[in-house]
Motif scaffolding. Structure first.
Motif, mmCIF file in Angstrom:
data_model
loop_
_atom_site.group_PDB
_atom_site.id
_atom_site.type_symbol
_atom_site.label_atom_id
_atom_site.label_comp_id
_atom_site.label_asym_id
_atom_site.label_seq_id
_atom_site.Cartn_x
_atom_site.Cartn_y
_atom_site.Cartn_z
ATOM 1 N N SER A 132 66.242 -4.303 47.561
ATOM 2 C CA SER A 132 66.190 -3.663 46.248
ATOM 3 C C SER A 132 67.027 -2.395 46.206
ATOM 4 O O SER A 132 67.270 -1.852 45.140
ATOM 5 C CB SER A 132 64.743 -3.344 45.872
ATOM 6 O OG SER A 132 64.184 -2.462 46.827
ATOM 7 N N LYS A 133 67.470 -1.925 47.384
ATOM 8 C CA LYS A 133 68.231 -0.676 47.443
ATOM 9 C C LYS A 133 69.696 -0.850 47.786
ATOM 10 O O LYS A 133 70.523 -0.055 47.363
ATOM 11 C CB LYS A 133 67.581 0.275 48.444
ATOM 12 C CG LYS A 133 66.175 0.645 48.029
ATOM 13 C CD LYS A 133 65.617 1.738 48.860
ATOM 14 C CE LYS A 133 64.212 2.045 48.373
ATOM 15 N NZ LYS A 133 63.819 3.370 48.535
ATOM 16 N N SER A 134 70.055 -1.870 48.599
ATOM 17 C CA SER A 134 71.453 -2.024 49.003
ATOM 18 C C SER A 134 71.685 -3.365 49.681
ATOM 19 O O SER A 134 70.754 -4.092 49.993
ATOM 20 C CB SER A 134 71.855 -0.900 49.964
ATOM 21 O OG SER A 134 71.142 -1.029 51.165
ATOM 22 N N ALA A 135 72.971 -3.648 49.923
ATOM 23 C CA ALA A 135 73.357 -4.819 50.708
ATOM 24 C C ALA A 135 73.545 -4.359 52.143
ATOM 25 O O ALA A 135 74.112 -3.300 52.400
ATOM 26 C CB ALA A 135 74.632 -5.435 50.169
ATOM 27 N N VAL A 136 73.044 -5.163 53.097
ATOM 28 C CA VAL A 136 73.075 -4.794 54.505
ATOM 29 C C VAL A 136 73.600 -5.975 55.308
ATOM 30 O O VAL A 136 73.175 -7.105 55.096
ATOM 31 C CB VAL A 136 71.652 -4.444 55.004
ATOM 32 C CG1 VAL A 136 71.648 -4.107 56.476
ATOM 33 C CG2 VAL A 136 71.054 -3.321 54.194
ATOM 34 N N GLU A 137 74.519 -5.690 56.241
ATOM 35 C CA GLU A 137 74.999 -6.726 57.142
ATOM 36 C C GLU A 137 74.194 -6.641 58.429
ATOM 37 O O GLU A 137 74.122 -5.576 59.045
ATOM 38 C CB GLU A 137 76.485 -6.521 57.424
ATOM 39 C CG GLU A 137 77.109 -7.669 58.178
ATOM 40 C CD GLU A 137 78.601 -7.497 58.284
ATOM 41 O OE1 GLU A 137 79.312 -8.077 57.455
ATOM 42 O OE2 GLU A 137 79.040 -6.771 59.195
ATOM 43 N N ILE A 138 73.585 -7.746 58.823
ATOM 44 C CA ILE A 138 72.765 -7.778 60.035
ATOM 45 C C ILE A 138 73.596 -8.395 61.153
ATOM 46 O O ILE A 138 74.096 -9.511 61.014
ATOM 47 C CB ILE A 138 71.479 -8.595 59.814
ATOM 48 C CG1 ILE A 138 70.638 -7.957 58.712
ATOM 49 C CG2 ILE A 138 70.686 -8.717 61.112
ATOM 50 C CD1 ILE A 138 69.404 -8.743 58.336
ATOM 51 N N PRO A 139 73.753 -7.674 62.273
ATOM 52 C CA PRO A 139 74.501 -8.222 63.404
ATOM 53 C C PRO A 139 73.623 -9.143 64.250
ATOM 54 O O PRO A 139 72.400 -9.070 64.212
ATOM 55 C CB PRO A 139 74.897 -6.973 64.197
ATOM 56 C CG PRO A 139 73.802 -6.000 63.907
ATOM 57 C CD PRO A 139 73.363 -6.282 62.491
ATOM 58 N N SER A 140 74.284 -9.982 65.032
ATOM 59 C CA SER A 140 73.554 -10.863 65.934
ATOM 60 C C SER A 140 72.914 -10.041 67.043
ATOM 61 O O SER A 140 73.571 -9.206 67.655
ATOM 62 C CB SER A 140 74.507 -11.890 66.547
ATOM 63 O OG SER A 140 73.821 -12.697 67.462
#
Length: 105
Positions: A43-51
């Motif tokens: 709801s606050k931002s887009a986040v890239e999750i690493p492996s």
């Protein structure tokens, strides 16, 4: 070979769910540790999750546009060795003591 499941991590600030925006890996693909895995939106931002580890992606547990709650399965990896990171502390007295005051002269 062992399989291990990576769950949607806590993304902070009291957020309890995220929506999958884009996968950066396909099922069957070999992925290196810290390589981009998936991009999610809260709801606050887009986040890239690493492996979190090196391994082959056996299964993606959500499709793009699916919503997941923190702790839900995200990806299943096939890894060479599943184990504990770090060491288990030994019981007993510590080998070294730390002085809080300098010795009196």
């Amino acid at each position: 070979m062992a399989e291990t499941v990576f769950h949607l991590p806590d993304l902070g600030e009291g957020l309890i769910e995220a929506k999958v925006l884009e996968w950066h890996v396909a099922e069957g693909e070999l992925v290196e540790r810290n390589a981009p895995l998936v991009e999610v939106e809260t709801s606050k931002s887009a986040v890239e999750i690493p492996s979190p580890q090196t391994g082959r992606v056996v299964r993606r547990h959500a499709a793009e546009d699916d919503s997941l709650r923190v702790g839900d399965p995200l990806v299943t990896f096939e890894v060479d060795q599943a184990g504990i990171v770090g060491t288990v502390p030994r019981e007993g007295r510590p080998a070294r003591r730390v002085r809080l005051r300098p010795p009196e002269e």
